[in-house]
Design an enzyme around this catalytic site. Structure first.
Site, PDB file in Angstrom:
ATOM      1  N   LYS A  14       0.830  -1.211   0.000  1.00 49.55           N
ATOM      2  CA  LYS A  14       0.000   0.000   0.000  1.00 49.55           C
ATOM      3  C   LYS A  14       0.867   1.266   0.000  1.00 49.55           C
ATOM      4  O   LYS A  14       0.653   2.170  -0.800  1.00 49.55           O
ATOM      5  CB  LYS A  14      -0.932   0.020   1.232  1.00 49.55           C
ATOM      6  CG  LYS A  14      -1.896  -1.156   1.302  1.00 49.55           C
ATOM      7  CD  LYS A  14      -2.874  -1.026   2.472  1.00 49.55           C
ATOM      8  CE  LYS A  14      -2.229  -1.020   3.848  1.00 49.55           C
ATOM      9  NZ  LYS A  14      -1.597  -2.314   4.223  1.00 49.55           N
ATOM     10  N   ARG A  89      -9.490   0.730   8.571  1.00 53.63           N
ATOM     11  CA  ARG A  89      -9.026  -0.599   8.943  1.00 53.63           C
ATOM     12  C   ARG A  89     -10.074  -1.361   9.742  1.00 53.63           C
ATOM     13  O   ARG A  89      -9.835  -2.510  10.120  1.00 53.63           O
ATOM     14  CB  ARG A  89      -7.774  -0.459   9.813  1.00 53.63           C
ATOM     15  CG  ARG A  89      -6.467  -0.843   9.114  1.00 53.63           C
ATOM     16  CD  ARG A  89      -5.361  -0.589  10.120  1.00 53.63           C
ATOM     17  NE  ARG A  89      -4.117  -1.220   9.867  1.00 53.63           N
ATOM     18  CZ  ARG A  89      -3.060  -0.616   9.302  1.00 53.63           C
ATOM     19  NH1 ARG A  89      -3.146   0.587   8.821  1.00 53.63           N
ATOM     20  NH2 ARG A  89      -1.930  -1.252   9.210  1.00 53.63           N
ATOM     21  N   ARG A 128      11.806  -5.870   5.127  1.00 54.81           N
ATOM     22  CA  ARG A 128      11.558  -4.453   4.860  1.00 54.81           C
ATOM     23  C   ARG A 128      12.480  -3.553   5.677  1.00 54.81           C
ATOM     24  O   ARG A 128      12.728  -3.803   6.850  1.00 54.81           O
ATOM     25  CB  ARG A 128      10.095  -4.133   5.194  1.00 54.81           C
ATOM     26  CG  ARG A 128       9.737  -2.678   4.950  1.00 54.81           C
ATOM     27  CD  ARG A 128       8.279  -2.526   4.687  1.00 54.81           C
ATOM     28  NE  ARG A 128       7.490  -2.498   5.913  1.00 54.81           N
ATOM     29  CZ  ARG A 128       6.179  -2.282   5.907  1.00 54.81           C
ATOM     30  NH1 ARG A 128       5.531  -2.104   4.777  1.00 54.81           N
ATOM     31  NH2 ARG A 128       5.517  -2.275   7.042  1.00 54.81           N
ATOM     32  N   ARG A 161      11.525  -1.378  11.021  1.00 52.21           N
ATOM     33  CA  ARG A 161      10.491  -0.872  11.915  1.00 52.21           C
ATOM     34  C   ARG A 161      10.304  -1.846  13.075  1.00 52.21           C
ATOM     35  O   ARG A 161      10.333  -3.038  12.885  1.00 52.21           O
ATOM     36  CB  ARG A 161       9.161  -0.773  11.149  1.00 52.21           C
ATOM     37  CG  ARG A 161       8.842   0.608  10.649  1.00 52.21           C
ATOM     38  CD  ARG A 161       7.706   0.587   9.667  1.00 52.21           C
ATOM     39  NE  ARG A 161       6.462   0.013  10.201  1.00 52.21           N
ATOM     40  CZ  ARG A 161       5.315  -0.006   9.527  1.00 52.21           C
ATOM     41  NH1 ARG A 161       5.254   0.501   8.309  1.00 52.21           N
ATOM     42  NH2 ARG A 161       4.240  -0.535  10.050  1.00 52.21           N
ATOM     43  N   ARG A 172      -0.203  -8.539  13.569  1.00 54.01           N
ATOM     44  CA  ARG A 172      -0.783  -7.589  12.618  1.00 54.01           C
ATOM     45  C   ARG A 172      -1.618  -8.335  11.572  1.00 54.01           C
ATOM     46  O   ARG A 172      -2.676  -7.859  11.172  1.00 54.01           O
ATOM     47  CB  ARG A 172       0.320  -6.763  11.957  1.00 54.01           C
ATOM     48  CG  ARG A 172       0.965  -5.767  12.917  1.00 54.01           C
ATOM     49  CD  ARG A 172       2.299  -5.257  12.425  1.00 54.01           C
ATOM     50  NE  ARG A 172       2.191  -4.440  11.241  1.00 54.01           N
ATOM     51  CZ  ARG A 172       3.180  -4.247  10.379  1.00 54.01           C
ATOM     52  NH1 ARG A 172       4.353  -4.841  10.570  1.00 54.01           N
ATOM     53  NH2 ARG A 172       3.011  -3.487   9.339  1.00 54.01           N
TER      54      ARG A 172
HETATM   55  P1  AMP Z   1       0.975   0.797   8.957  1.00 56.92           P
HETATM   56  O1  AMP Z   1       2.166   1.647   8.714  1.00 56.92           O
HETATM   57  O2  AMP Z   1      -0.195   1.173   8.097  1.00 56.92           O
HETATM   58  O3  AMP Z   1       1.287  -0.663   8.890  1.00 56.92           O
HETATM   59  O4  AMP Z   1       0.495   1.103  10.459  1.00 56.92           O
HETATM   60  C1  AMP Z   1       1.337   0.839  11.554  1.00 56.92           C
HETATM   61  C2  AMP Z   1       0.524   0.679  12.820  1.00 56.92           C
HETATM   62  O5  AMP Z   1      -0.174   1.897  13.098  1.00 56.92           O
HETATM   63  C3  AMP Z   1      -0.548  -0.379  12.782  1.00 56.92           C
HETATM   64  O6  AMP Z   1      -0.052  -1.680  13.070  1.00 56.92           O
HETATM   65  C4  AMP Z   1      -1.521   0.123  13.843  1.00 56.92           C
HETATM   66  O7  AMP Z   1      -1.043  -0.135  15.135  1.00 56.92           O
HETATM   67  C5  AMP Z   1      -1.465   1.620  13.633  1.00 56.92           C
HETATM   68  N1  AMP Z   1      -2.487   2.060  12.645  1.00 56.92           N
HETATM   69  C6  AMP Z   1      -2.258   2.595  11.412  1.00 56.92           C
HETATM   70  N2  AMP Z   1      -3.403   2.883  10.786  1.00 56.92           N
HETATM   71  C7  AMP Z   1      -4.397   2.505  11.626  1.00 56.92           C
HETATM   72  C8  AMP Z   1      -5.827   2.525  11.557  1.00 56.92           C
HETATM   73  N3  AMP Z   1      -6.477   2.985  10.475  1.00 56.92           N
HETATM   74  N4  AMP Z   1      -6.520   2.055  12.642  1.00 56.92           N
HETATM   75  C9  AMP Z   1      -5.899   1.598  13.728  1.00 56.92           C
HETATM   76  N5  AMP Z   1      -4.567   1.544  13.855  1.00 56.92           N
HETATM   77  C10 AMP Z   1      -3.809   1.995  12.825  1.00 56.92           C
END
Ligand code: AMP
Length: 214
Positions: A14, A89, A128, A161, A172
């Site tokens: 994404k 999400r 990554r 990360r 996740r």
């Molecule tokens: P990402 O970079 O999109 O993988 O997001 C990293 C982390 O941020 C996720 O594992 C969640 O803990 C939090 N997070 C990001 N976007 C959301 C969302 N829309 N709702 C809830 N938690 C989020």
């Protein structure tokens, strides 16, 4: 109004595809993950609240992320469109997005569902590496930087990360299946969903997305 949602499990690409699309279509990437990581780094109240959920590979509470997205979508640079990366999400987030876009007179045109098999997701996420300075993403095997540990774009240091460690990744993915996958059904009736076969080469996947958007 080119409002786009990128839907898919962690590691589906994404963020990578969103970054390419922002350049080509001149619309901003709205990544709740990036915004939350920035808040954590800056030590704001929001960041303090979000950190424990993120470290555990869990989801940050709906009202927190909904608040951030609402504010972000109101900014002038979202006038022509936007690419939502990592939001919504959950079903309540999708419902809130419908309300907010309605209030702001914006419209979601496409929901792109990025489809990748689980084995490839694990490989992508475990390898990554992310630039701490500019957020650019690399992969130790599939997309290595020119100089090890150093960002091609800005020279910043590359890190893994915290939530890209194997145990957290599993969490996740579980959360994705439980909370996020039902969104496919939520959007099914809207006629906006397009499935993108998102295994393999970044550029080939990008080309198939552009074809859909045109
Ligand atoms: P990402 O970079 O999109 O993988 O997001 C990293 C982390 O941020 C996720 O594992 C969640 O803990 C939090 N997070 C990001 N976007 C959301 C969302 N829309 N709702 C809830 N938690 C989020």
């Amino acid at each position: 109004m080119m409002g786009i949602i990128l839907l898919g499990p962690p590691g589906a690409g994404k963020g990578t595809q969103a970054k390419k699309l922002t350049e080509a279509f001149s619309i901003p990437q709205i990544s709740t993950g990036d915004m939350l990581r920035e808040a954590v780094k800056a030590g704001t109240e929001l960041g303090k609240r979000a950190k424990s959920f993120m470290d555990a590979g869990g989801l940050v509470p709906d009202e927190v992320v909904i608040g951030i997205v609402k504010e972000r979508l109101s900014a002038p640079d979202c006038g022509e469109g936007f690419i939502l990366d990592g939001f919504p999400r959950t079903i309540p987030q999708a419902e809130a997005l419908d309300r907010v876009t309605g209030e702001l007179g914006k419209e979601i045109r496409f929901v792109l569902s990025l489809d990748v098999d689980r084995k490839e997701l694990m490989e992508r996420l475990c390898g990554r590496r992310t630039c701490t300075a500019c957020g650019a993403m690399y992969h130790v095997a599939f997309h290595p930087p020119k100089a090890p540990g150093k960002c091609d774009k800005c020279g910043g240091p590359l890190i893994q990360r915290d939530d890209d460690k194997e145990e957290t990744i599993k969490n996740r993915l579980v959360n994705y299946n439980k909370a996020t996958a039902p969104l496919l059904d939520y959007y099914k009736g809207t006629g906006k969903i397009r499935t993108v076969m998102a295994s393999g080469e970044i550029d080939a996947i990008y080309a198939s997305i552009v074809k859909i958007l045109q």
